[in-house]
Design a protein around this motif. Structure first.
Motif, PDB file in Angstrom:
ATOM      1  N   LEU A 123      14.647  15.070  27.333  1.00 54.14           N
ATOM      2  CA  LEU A 123      14.044  15.223  26.001  1.00 54.14           C
ATOM      3  C   LEU A 123      12.525  15.055  26.093  1.00 54.14           C
ATOM      4  O   LEU A 123      11.767  15.837  25.517  1.00 54.14           O
ATOM      5  CB  LEU A 123      14.646  14.193  25.033  1.00 54.14           C
ATOM      6  N   VAL A 152       9.723  18.032  25.181  1.00 52.29           N
ATOM      7  CA  VAL A 152       8.658  17.829  24.190  1.00 52.29           C
ATOM      8  C   VAL A 152       7.279  17.999  24.822  1.00 52.29           C
ATOM      9  O   VAL A 152       6.375  18.597  24.231  1.00 52.29           O
ATOM     10  CB  VAL A 152       8.798  16.430  23.531  1.00 52.29           C
ATOM     11  N   PHE A 158       5.286  23.836  22.102  1.00 56.65           N
ATOM     12  CA  PHE A 158       5.498  23.763  20.659  1.00 56.65           C
ATOM     13  C   PHE A 158       4.132  23.746  19.968  1.00 56.65           C
ATOM     14  O   PHE A 158       3.172  23.210  20.492  1.00 56.65           O
ATOM     15  CB  PHE A 158       6.252  22.477  20.280  1.00 56.65           C
ATOM     16  N   TRP A 171       2.865  22.081  17.123  1.00 55.26           N
ATOM     17  CA  TRP A 171       3.011  21.071  16.076  1.00 55.26           C
ATOM     18  C   TRP A 171       1.671  20.563  15.584  1.00 55.26           C
ATOM     19  O   TRP A 171       1.614  19.645  14.777  1.00 55.26           O
ATOM     20  CB  TRP A 171       3.856  19.899  16.581  1.00 55.26           C
ATOM     21  N   THR A 227       2.713  16.886  19.935  1.00 52.47           N
ATOM     22  CA  THR A 227       3.733  16.833  21.002  1.00 52.47           C
ATOM     23  C   THR A 227       3.464  15.682  21.968  1.00 52.47           C
ATOM     24  O   THR A 227       4.399  15.044  22.443  1.00 52.47           O
ATOM     25  CB  THR A 227       3.793  18.157  21.787  1.00 52.47           C
ATOM     26  N   VAL A 265       4.577  12.475  20.188  1.00 49.91           N
ATOM     27  CA  VAL A 265       6.047  12.386  20.188  1.00 49.91           C
ATOM     28  C   VAL A 265       6.556  12.090  21.602  1.00 49.91           C
ATOM     29  O   VAL A 265       7.418  11.227  21.794  1.00 49.91           O
ATOM     30  CB  VAL A 265       6.683  13.679  19.622  1.00 49.91           C
ATOM     31  N   GLY A 266       6.003  12.780  22.584  1.00 50.87           N
ATOM     32  CA  GLY A 266       6.400  12.525  23.972  1.00 50.87           C
ATOM     33  C   GLY A 266       6.106  11.097  24.386  1.00 50.87           C
ATOM     34  O   GLY A 266       6.918  10.447  25.052  1.00 50.87           O
TER      35      GLY A 266
END
Length: 192
Positions: free
Chosen positions: A17, A21, A26, A28, A41, A44-45
């Motif tokens: 996951l 990410v 992505f 974002w 990203t 989040v990562g």
């Protein structure tokens, strides 16, 4: 399969996951936060990495508190740490945030110590992580987190905390690797 071992395995399952990410492009957007600008990203990562890293403390806590220490746990816990840290360091090289030579030294140490553990396991000895190895792991986690978060907070102060933390992690990585081999040199002397 006790609770601490399940928590350790969850750390391993968070690695793909984290990689998705961090490496899938992505869109974002970006955040400006506490002096640093970073892609969402990466935030989040970093959070996934930090949560996965925190499970290292949680599984150890439960294993000690409820006397659930097993040979499987002694093997899986450091393996999960090595997989998570190695994946994150390789991502940091890919993104241009960490020098490849430092990452090579760190990952090489991990392979070498894993090889030593296998030699010792062949002789019936399972070696749990020692205190120096745990300090090494936490310095790596702090350095990786700071790099993933683009030196958040410290960027405002113009302090290269992320770079300093990576150097500290490198020192503890080399020191703890030397310590493992020095304490277990008999494994080589007595091997056939």
């Amino acid at each position: 399969m006790n609770l601490p071992n399940k928590i350790t395995i969850s750390r391993i399952f968070l690695i793909p996951l984290f990689l998705i990410v961090m490496l899938v492009p992505f869109s974002w957007g970006e955040l400006s936060l506490l002096g640093a600008t970073l892609p969402v990203t990466h935030l989040v990562g970093a959070l996934i990495f930090i949560i996965a890293s925190a499970t290292d403390w949680v599984d150890g806590h439960f294993a000690r508190k409820y006397n659930l220490v097993t040979n499987l746990g002694k093997f899986l816990d450091p393996l999960a740490d090595k997989l998570l840290v190695s994946a994150a360091l390789i991502v940091l090289v890919e993104l241009g945030f960490a020098p490849s030579w430092i990452v090579i030294v760190i990952i090489s140490r991990e392979f070498a110590v894993t090889g030593l553990r296998l030699i010792l396991a062949g002789g019936g000895e399972v070696v749990a992580a020692n205190q120096l190895g745990k300090i090494k792991t936490w310095t790596q986690i702090v350095a990786i987190s700071a790099l993933l978060l683009h030196n958040i907070i410290f960027e405002m102060l113009s302090i290269p905390f992320d770079d300093i933390a990576l150097w500290v992690a490198l020192v503890f990585t080399i020191w703890s690797g030397w310590d493992y081999f020095a304490k277990n040199k008999g494994a080589f002397i007595n091997s056939k």
